[in-house]
Design a protein around this motif. Structure first.
Motif, mmCIF file in Angstrom:
data_model
loop_
_atom_site.group_PDB
_atom_site.id
_atom_site.type_symbol
_atom_site.label_atom_id
_atom_site.label_comp_id
_atom_site.label_asym_id
_atom_site.label_seq_id
_atom_site.Cartn_x
_atom_site.Cartn_y
_atom_site.Cartn_z
ATOM 1 N N ILE A 31 0.855 -1.190 0.000
ATOM 2 C CA ILE A 31 0.000 0.000 0.000
ATOM 3 C C ILE A 31 0.890 1.239 0.000
ATOM 4 O O ILE A 31 1.726 1.417 0.888
ATOM 5 C CB ILE A 31 -0.923 0.027 1.235
ATOM 6 N N GLY A 32 0.730 2.067 -1.009
ATOM 7 C CA GLY A 32 1.516 3.299 -1.113
ATOM 8 C C GLY A 32 0.827 4.431 -0.382
ATOM 9 O O GLY A 32 0.191 5.292 -1.009
ATOM 10 N N VAL A 33 0.952 4.440 0.926
ATOM 11 C CA VAL A 33 0.241 5.427 1.745
ATOM 12 C C VAL A 33 0.702 6.847 1.420
ATOM 13 O O VAL A 33 -0.104 7.759 1.253
ATOM 14 C CB VAL A 33 0.455 5.137 3.249
ATOM 15 N N GLY A 34 2.000 7.031 1.323
ATOM 16 C CA GLY A 34 2.547 8.377 1.169
ATOM 17 C C GLY A 34 2.228 9.051 -0.148
ATOM 18 O O GLY A 34 2.138 10.272 -0.219
ATOM 19 N N GLN A 35 2.036 8.250 -1.215
ATOM 20 C CA GLN A 35 1.829 8.851 -2.538
ATOM 21 C C GLN A 35 0.443 8.592 -3.125
ATOM 22 O O GLN A 35 0.185 8.923 -4.277
ATOM 23 C CB GLN A 35 2.916 8.358 -3.499
ATOM 24 N N SER A 36 -0.450 8.021 -2.331
ATOM 25 C CA SER A 36 -1.840 7.888 -2.789
ATOM 26 C C SER A 36 -2.515 9.253 -2.642
ATOM 27 O O SER A 36 -2.494 9.845 -1.565
ATOM 28 C CB SER A 36 -2.594 6.849 -1.946
ATOM 29 N N THR A 37 -3.098 9.726 -3.735
ATOM 30 C CA THR A 37 -3.687 11.069 -3.709
ATOM 31 C C THR A 37 -5.214 11.058 -3.616
ATOM 32 O O THR A 37 -5.817 12.041 -3.179
ATOM 33 C CB THR A 37 -3.289 11.854 -4.971
ATOM 34 N N TYR A 38 -5.853 9.971 -4.035
ATOM 35 C CA TYR A 38 -7.316 9.842 -3.964
ATOM 36 C C TYR A 38 -8.023 11.062 -4.581
ATOM 37 O O TYR A 38 -9.054 11.518 -4.068
ATOM 38 C CB TYR A 38 -7.781 9.686 -2.511
ATOM 39 N N ASP A 39 -7.468 11.568 -5.679
ATOM 40 C CA ASP A 39 -8.011 12.802 -6.246
ATOM 41 C C ASP A 39 -8.492 12.654 -7.688
ATOM 42 O O ASP A 39 -8.698 13.649 -8.381
ATOM 43 C CB ASP A 39 -6.950 13.913 -6.168
ATOM 44 N N LYS A 40 -8.675 11.416 -8.150
ATOM 45 C CA LYS A 40 -9.056 11.204 -9.551
ATOM 46 C C LYS A 40 -10.499 10.741 -9.719
ATOM 47 O O LYS A 40 -10.962 10.523 -10.835
ATOM 48 C CB LYS A 40 -8.130 10.159 -10.196
ATOM 49 N N ALA A 41 -11.210 10.522 -8.615
ATOM 50 C CA ALA A 41 -12.584 10.029 -8.699
ATOM 51 C C ALA A 41 -13.307 10.355 -7.402
ATOM 52 O O ALA A 41 -12.723 10.878 -6.451
ATOM 53 C CB ALA A 41 -12.586 8.512 -8.948
ATOM 54 N N SER A 42 -14.604 10.040 -7.356
ATOM 55 C CA SER A 42 -15.382 10.294 -6.142
ATOM 56 C C SER A 42 -15.037 9.269 -5.065
ATOM 57 O O SER A 42 -14.466 8.204 -5.347
ATOM 58 C CB SER A 42 -16.884 10.207 -6.454
ATOM 59 N N VAL A 43 -15.402 9.607 -3.842
ATOM 60 C CA VAL A 43 -15.161 8.706 -2.708
ATOM 61 C C VAL A 43 -15.734 7.321 -2.989
ATOM 62 O O VAL A 43 -15.113 6.293 -2.692
ATOM 63 C CB VAL A 43 -15.801 9.283 -1.421
ATOM 64 N N HIS A 44 -16.924 7.271 -3.580
ATOM 65 C CA HIS A 44 -17.605 5.988 -3.797
ATOM 66 C C HIS A 44 -16.817 5.071 -4.726
ATOM 67 O O HIS A 44 -16.813 3.848 -4.534
ATOM 68 C CB HIS A 44 -19.024 6.216 -4.326
ATOM 69 N N TYR A 45 -16.160 5.631 -5.726
ATOM 70 C CA TYR A 45 -15.341 4.792 -6.615
ATOM 71 C C TYR A 45 -14.170 4.175 -5.849
ATOM 72 O O TYR A 45 -13.829 3.006 -6.047
ATOM 73 C CB TYR A 45 -14.808 5.610 -7.794
ATOM 74 N N TYR A 46 -13.531 4.975 -4.995
ATOM 75 C CA TYR A 46 -12.394 4.453 -4.235
ATOM 76 C C TYR A 46 -12.840 3.370 -3.254
ATOM 77 O O TYR A 46 -12.151 2.361 -3.076
ATOM 78 C CB TYR A 46 -11.681 5.588 -3.491
ATOM 79 N N VAL A 47 -13.999 3.577 -2.626
ATOM 80 C CA VAL A 47 -14.524 2.567 -1.700
ATOM 81 C C VAL A 47 -14.904 1.303 -2.468
ATOM 82 O O VAL A 47 -14.607 0.185 -2.042
ATOM 83 C CB VAL A 47 -15.722 3.126 -0.915
ATOM 84 N N GLN A 48 -15.543 1.485 -3.630
ATOM 85 C CA GLN A 48 -15.902 0.333 -4.468
ATOM 86 C C GLN A 48 -14.658 -0.461 -4.854
ATOM 87 O O GLN A 48 -14.627 -1.696 -4.742
ATOM 88 C CB GLN A 48 -16.627 0.804 -5.729
ATOM 89 N N SER A 49 -13.640 0.235 -5.318
ATOM 90 C CA SER A 49 -12.397 -0.416 -5.729
ATOM 91 C C SER A 49 -11.780 -1.179 -4.566
ATOM 92 O O SER A 49 -11.320 -2.329 -4.721
ATOM 93 C CB SER A 49 -11.413 0.635 -6.253
ATOM 94 N N HIS A 50 -11.779 -0.569 -3.383
ATOM 95 C CA HIS A 50 -11.184 -1.212 -2.203
ATOM 96 C C HIS A 50 -11.960 -2.473 -1.817
ATOM 97 O O HIS A 50 -11.365 -3.520 -1.524
ATOM 98 C CB HIS A 50 -11.157 -0.230 -1.032
#
Length: 332
Positions: A105-124
């Motif tokens: 997991i790349g904690v330091g360089q994950s930006t989470y800025d390319k999609a909505s929260v729901h997409y990131y949660v779905q992907s996870h």
């Protein structure tokens, strides 16, 4: 003896669930119901009533959000999914010598800025479900014994004060894991930790439950030498292979075959192809609609919120110290 009695009691309570709950529980335990009960008991300090409530809440969450079918719902188009992979850095780098999957997991360089929260949660959640339904059973078959936990390597390369903007989303994802996928991680190894992390960790560590605290190991530098004691070189993620290598986002200088975060890495290709086959395969009767898969986000665990707030507070202190030092430096 008390542990066996707790398992027996929780098992008896689970006999009372309805058919839908029983079905989603089978999807969860993948043929290992007792081991699943133990995970929830561990997460609630072997309190049967609390573990039962936690497990029932999890089953209802799965039913309400159709989690059993989340692997039939691809994130489309592929460019959007690639953008998520570029900004939510995680992947399977290999296996430990004991056969446990190693997730990076790349904690330091994950930006989470390319999609909505729901997409990131779905992907996870899709990655969690693929791990539980495909990766763990495959590892179990290869080892000839049940594999139901993994190792996680958290790369802190590039961690900056701007990470404060990600704490809310990371708390949501952490809460999803804590409440619905408890006790899936054997050990958390933290590598490439900058000073800002070290400062926060000293404050956060005492807030963690002893059970969780024992699972976290902060390694020196990229941790290569220590990690090679438990896994082969081929299973080390790219950010652990040499001192100062650091993690990197996907680009031409970081080939997909070596960068386990990239959509072009074999693991992510297999995962994405699996979801696409499930969505568009012969058994699929309905066309896939574009749009995120909206999961009801659980209320963050109070302890998790407390830890996140502490991290935020400590990072602000660190920022203020830097500003004060800079101003003082100007007056010298």
């Amino acid at each position: 003896m008390a542990f066996h009695e707790a398992i027996k009691q929780l098992s008896a309570l689970m006999e009372q669930v309805d058919e839908q709950q029983r079905s989603t529980f089978q999807n969860m335990h993948q043929g290992y119901p007792t081991e699943t009960l133990v995970r929830f008991l561990k997460a609630r300090e072997w309190n049967v009533q609390k573990a039962h409530k936690m497990l029932m809440d999890c089953l209802n969450w799965r039913l309400q959000n159709d989690i059993d079918n989340i692997l039939t719902k691809p994130i489309v188009p592929v460019d959007l999914y690639r953008a998520i992979r570029d900004s939510q850095l995680l992947g399977l780098s290999g296996y430990s010598k004991q056969g446990l999957p190693v997730f990076a997991i790349g904690v330091g360089q994950s930006t989470y800025d390319k999609a909505s929260v729901h997409y990131y949660v779905q992907s996870h959640i899709q990655l969690n479900e693929y791990r539980d339904r495909i990766v763990f059973p495959s590892a179990t078959e290869n080892q000839g014994r049940h594999i139901g936990t993994c190792i996680k390597l958290l790369d802190m390369t590039g961690l900056k004060l701007s990470a404060l903007s990600q704490i809310k989303l990371m708390t949501i994802i952490s809460t999803v894991d804590d409440l619905n996928y408890p006790e899936k991680t054997e050990t958390y190894y933290i590598v490439n930790a900058p000073y800002i992390f070290s400062s926060c960790w000293k404050v956060v560590k005492p807030l963690l439950q002893e059970r969780t605290r024992k699972k976290v190991q902060v390694l020196q530098g990229c941790g290569r030498d220590e990690l090679l004691k438990i896994m082969d070189y081929s299973s080390l993620p790219h950010f652990c292979r040499r001192e100062g290598s650091g993690s990197s986002r996907y680009h031409s200088s970081s080939p997909g075959a070596d960068n386990c975060f990239s959509l072009d890495h074999p693991f992510h290709r297999q995962l994405y192809d699996y979801v696409m086959r499930k969505a568009y395969g012969p058994e699929s009767m309905m066309p896939v609609k574009q749009g995120s898969f909206h999961v009801n986000l659980p209320d963050p665990d109070p302890e998790g919120v407390k830890i996140a707030e502490t991290i935020e507070s400590e990072m602000h202190k660190f920022e203020n110290q830097n500003i004060d030092g800079h101003i003082n430096g100007l007056h010298i």
